[in-house]
Design an enzyme around this catalytic site. Sequence first.
Site, PDB file in Angstrom:
ATOM      1  N   TYR A   1      31.235  51.293  43.127  1.00 55.47           N
ATOM      2  CA  TYR A   1      32.259  50.279  42.855  1.00 55.47           C
ATOM      3  C   TYR A   1      32.220  49.188  43.929  1.00 55.47           C
ATOM      4  CZ  TYR A   1      36.965  48.306  42.224  1.00 55.47           C
ATOM      5  OH  TYR A   1      38.030  47.468  42.026  1.00 55.47           O
TER       6      TYR A   1
ATOM      7  N   LYS B   1      31.411  45.109  43.362  1.00 54.88           N
ATOM      8  CA  LYS B   1      32.378  44.062  43.685  1.00 54.88           C
ATOM      9  C   LYS B   1      31.841  43.085  44.727  1.00 54.88           C
ATOM     10  CE  LYS B   1      35.580  45.115  40.776  1.00 54.88           C
ATOM     11  NZ  LYS B   1      35.890  44.201  39.659  1.00 54.88           N
TER      12      LYS B   1
END
Length: 237
Positions: free
Chosen positions: A135, A139
């Site tokens: 994740y 990002k």
Amino acid sequence: MALILVTGASSGLGRHTADALADQGHDVVVHVRNRARLPGAEDSARWKGVLTGDLADLDQIRETARQADGFGRFDSVVHNAGTMRTPEAGTVNTVAPYLLTALMGKPARLIYLSSSMHRSGSTDLRRLTAGTATYEDSKLWVTALAFALASRWEGTSSHAVDPGWVPTRMGGPGAPDDLAAGYETQAWLATHPDVTPSTGGYWYHRRTQAPHPVCRDEDFQARLLQALHRHTGVPLT
């Protein structure tokens, strides 16, 4: 009145963003993984349209872009859809925003959902094609994508937004940040006539912050765009 697309709008920040924009009188097209996930999907008075597609699948991302182009040129696109799961995180959080951006007509405004966790992401782009992106990696990359577009697409503004750790299904009920503040910035960036900076901002609750320095590094941006081009077969023109 603006024509606005919000991805990942079945619940959480995406749904709140879409609702806020619709309440302001804008023509809002919502994207969901499948139509059954969107309460009120058939409310034609509420939504300008509904797009469906699993953004973890490259073919369905392309189909979602095809559906979107049926509405013409959007004034704003809010790339909200996201997941924390590996291996889907790299595709949903980075590849899908890239591919939708590359395949759709250029909007006036682009807003990409980032996270404060991007600051611990890796610059190892081999993780993108290996399916091992976390994740945090995804990002970091989507934040760099937002800034790459800010400097490359004249006439289109591009911003990244950290919505904070808010109490959604992803954030969990104990998340400490304010939920309304988590989506109001996206709605504001999508519609406000006077945003400063006009492009290339990293926003948290309507205030700019400094992202990880690599996100603004032109060499890393170029390597990211090349990796995404190779992975998808679609260049960013």
